[in-house]
Design a protein around this motif. Structure first.
Motif, PDB file in Angstrom:
ATOM      1  N   ILE A 131       0.845  -1.199   0.000  1.00 34.27           N
ATOM      2  CA  ILE A 131       0.000   0.000   0.000  1.00 34.27           C
ATOM      3  C   ILE A 131       0.880   1.248   0.000  1.00 34.27           C
ATOM      4  O   ILE A 131       0.609   2.222  -0.715  1.00 34.27           O
ATOM      5  CB  ILE A 131      -0.941   0.003   1.227  1.00 34.27           C
ATOM      6  CG1 ILE A 131      -1.930  -1.163   1.140  1.00 34.27           C
ATOM      7  CG2 ILE A 131      -1.694   1.336   1.321  1.00 34.27           C
ATOM      8  CD1 ILE A 131      -2.802  -1.327   2.373  1.00 34.27           C
ATOM      9  N   GLY A 132       1.949   1.210   0.791  1.00 31.09           N
ATOM     10  CA  GLY A 132       2.877   2.331   0.823  1.00 31.09           C
ATOM     11  C   GLY A 132       3.558   2.552  -0.509  1.00 31.09           C
ATOM     12  O   GLY A 132       3.726   3.693  -0.960  1.00 31.09           O
ATOM     13  N   ASP A 133       3.947   1.451  -1.180  1.00 33.28           N
ATOM     14  CA  ASP A 133       4.628   1.572  -2.474  1.00 33.28           C
ATOM     15  C   ASP A 133       3.734   2.151  -3.553  1.00 33.28           C
ATOM     16  O   ASP A 133       4.160   3.008  -4.339  1.00 33.28           O
ATOM     17  CB  ASP A 133       5.165   0.203  -2.910  1.00 33.28           C
ATOM     18  CG  ASP A 133       6.476  -0.152  -2.225  1.00 33.28           C
ATOM     19  OD1 ASP A 133       7.163   0.776  -1.766  1.00 33.28           O
ATOM     20  OD2 ASP A 133       6.814  -1.344  -2.156  1.00 33.28           O
ATOM     21  N   ILE A 134       2.492   1.686  -3.619  1.00 32.38           N
ATOM     22  CA  ILE A 134       1.630   2.228  -4.688  1.00 32.38           C
ATOM     23  C   ILE A 134       1.177   3.642  -4.352  1.00 32.38           C
ATOM     24  O   ILE A 134       0.908   4.435  -5.259  1.00 32.38           O
ATOM     25  CB  ILE A 134       0.419   1.314  -4.992  1.00 32.38           C
ATOM     26  CG1 ILE A 134      -0.589   1.292  -3.843  1.00 32.38           C
ATOM     27  CG2 ILE A 134       0.859  -0.077  -5.361  1.00 32.38           C
ATOM     28  CD1 ILE A 134      -1.928   0.697  -4.264  1.00 32.38           C
ATOM     29  N   SER A 135       1.120   3.967  -3.064  1.00 31.20           N
ATOM     30  CA  SER A 135       0.807   5.350  -2.680  1.00 31.20           C
ATOM     31  C   SER A 135       1.925   6.283  -3.133  1.00 31.20           C
ATOM     32  O   SER A 135       1.671   7.392  -3.625  1.00 31.20           O
ATOM     33  CB  SER A 135       0.612   5.455  -1.167  1.00 31.20           C
ATOM     34  OG  SER A 135      -0.485   4.687  -0.728  1.00 31.20           O
ATOM     35  N   ALA A 136       3.175   5.812  -2.992  1.00 36.82           N
ATOM     36  CA  ALA A 136       4.319   6.603  -3.459  1.00 36.82           C
ATOM     37  C   ALA A 136       4.302   6.720  -4.978  1.00 36.82           C
ATOM     38  O   ALA A 136       4.642   7.772  -5.539  1.00 36.82           O
ATOM     39  CB  ALA A 136       5.623   5.951  -2.995  1.00 36.82           C
TER      40      ALA A 136
END
Length: 437
Positions: free
Chosen positions: A260-265
């Motif tokens: 989730i953090g990676d796609i948010s970035a």
């Protein structure tokens, strides 16, 4: 290179020419190839696989990392996959758990647990909006911090030459490892552009050449490897063990939060928006589905690759053609045993010198997330106690010696499991509003 149709490169569905996407696709391959190969090599060594099986494990991990990336670009049934410029690959984060399972059981048990973990990831993806609340930044950061710490012993083991190596701990191994590490540091801090992005790959290539002249490179696998080989279903088999499954399930949940953090970035840095609920659900379910398929063919667990996310946020190129080309190159590399055998021949001291930088970066990513959440008394307690209990129990042999065997297997083999559970529990029970700071 001058690109005439620049606007199409910044459009996911834009029409671009092959010559325009080749250098951009290769850049992503360079950024992920080492990270994709190293976990498979480390797990193969921990499981004491023979050379042929080691090559096959690397092959499968390359092929199905590419397949996992394709699924993210072109979602199955418009649900399984994110339809975002995401690169997937074998994950370093799972190494402590995989090593523990390999040492206590075998590779088949890894893939049995991975299959169940992939199924849980799909369920997590379906209910991601509700479950993700258990993993705020302070909890996720603590877990990632723990993962980084637990990887250091693996890196040092490799820098010394690898357990079982007759020259383990020799000055030659350490010299080559430190030269490799020095090159990584130099390229990251004193160069820019492609040299910085490819720092790990360049360092390994130079370290490999030095090791070649030092006489510690074996081409035994290259001589016997064929030019083409298709991965076989259930080559390593499947075995199901409750303790291994519990450990793997927890890691898949943690990994889903990291995704989730990676796609948010990715969406925030390259598309100026936050990810949709469908994209969040899709990336997690896509990884879960890929993991199930990978388990059947011998690919170690995959995850979103943060280094490739960094490239996307830097150059803003999100065209699906770039990522499709990168995945095709990775798949082809995995189908050619000659290439895999060369990768397997990389001396462990070289691999350790390069990967310790990666592991240090993972640790500091966790610390950065913890700092972002604020160093309040509450957060300090969550992080400090979770790390103390998780790391302490794992470091003290026999600390759980009088507990049932299944308790020892789950909680004594890896610091990550205890750290994760303690962090979640403290986050739930400690009051949000502090009384006195």
């Amino acid at each position: 290179m001058e690109i005439k149709n620049r606007s199409a490169l910044f459009d996911f569905d834009g029409k671009v020419k092959l010559k325009e996407i080749i250098p951009l696709g290769l850049q992503h391959v360079v950024a992920m190839i080492v990270g994709c190969v190293a976990p498979a090599i480390i797990v193969a060594s921990m499981a004491n696989l023979n050379l042929q099986d080691k090559i096959i494990l690397v092959q499968s991990s390359l092929v199905f990392s590419g397949v996992a990336t394709v699924i993210q670009i072109f979602p199955l049934f418009n649900k399984i996959g994110s339809r975002l410029p995401i690169v997937m690959g074998a994950s370093f984060a799972y190494i402590p758990i995989l090593s523990s399972i390999a040492e206590e059981f075998n590779v088949a048990t890894i893939f049995g647990a991975q299959m169940i973990g992939g199924g849980v990831a799909i369920i997590f993806g379906i209910f991601s909006r509700k479950i993700a609340k258990l993993f705020p930044e302070v909890v996720t950061g603590t877990v990632i911090f723990s993962i980084g710490l637990s990887l250091y012993s693996t890196a040092i083991n490799y820098m010394a030459g690898g357990t079982g190596n007759e020259s383990f701990g020799s000055p030659k191994n350490w010299l080559i490892a430190m030269i490799t590490l020095s090159i990584v540091i130099f390229l990251n801090f004193f160069t820019k552009g492609k040299f910085k992005l490819a720092s790990i790959l360049i360092a390994i290539c130079i370290g490999y050449i030095i090791a070649l002249f030092a006489g510690i490179v074996s081409f035994e696998g290259l001589n016997t490897a064929t030019w083409f080989h298709m991965p076989k279903v259930l080559y390593f088999g499947l075995e199901f063990n409750a303790t291994a499954i519990v450990s793997m399930v927890i890691m898949y949940i943690v990994n889903s939060v990291q995704a989730i953090g990676d796609i948010s970035a990715t969406t925030g840095g390259a598309m100026d928006r936050i990810p949709t609920e469908d994209e969040i659900s899709g990336v997690i379910m896509g990884n879960g589905f890929s993991s199930i398929i990978g388990a059947l063919f011998g690919c170690v667990p995959t995850a979103t690759y943060s280094q490739n996310v960094g490239i996307v946020t830097m150059n803003k190129v999100i065209n699906k053609g770039v990522f499709l080309l990168a995945s095709i190159i990775i798949i082809i590399s995995g189908l050619i045993p000659k290439i895999s055998s060369i990768l397997v021949s990389i001396p462990q001291c070289v691999l350790g010198g390069a990967t310790i930088y990666v592991f240090a970066t993972i640790t500091m990513t966790g610390i950065r997330m913890i700092c972002n959440s604020g160093l309040s008394t509450r957060n300090i307690a969550i992080v400090g106690l979770a790390i103390a209990l998780g790391t302490g129990i794992a470091q003290v042999n026999g600390a759980l010696g009088l507990f049932p065997e299944w308790v020892i297997s789950i909680f004594g083999g890896s610091s990550i499991i205890v750290t994760t559970l303690v962090a979640i529990l403290l986050n739930l029970v400690l009051p949000k509003d502090e009384i006195g700071k």
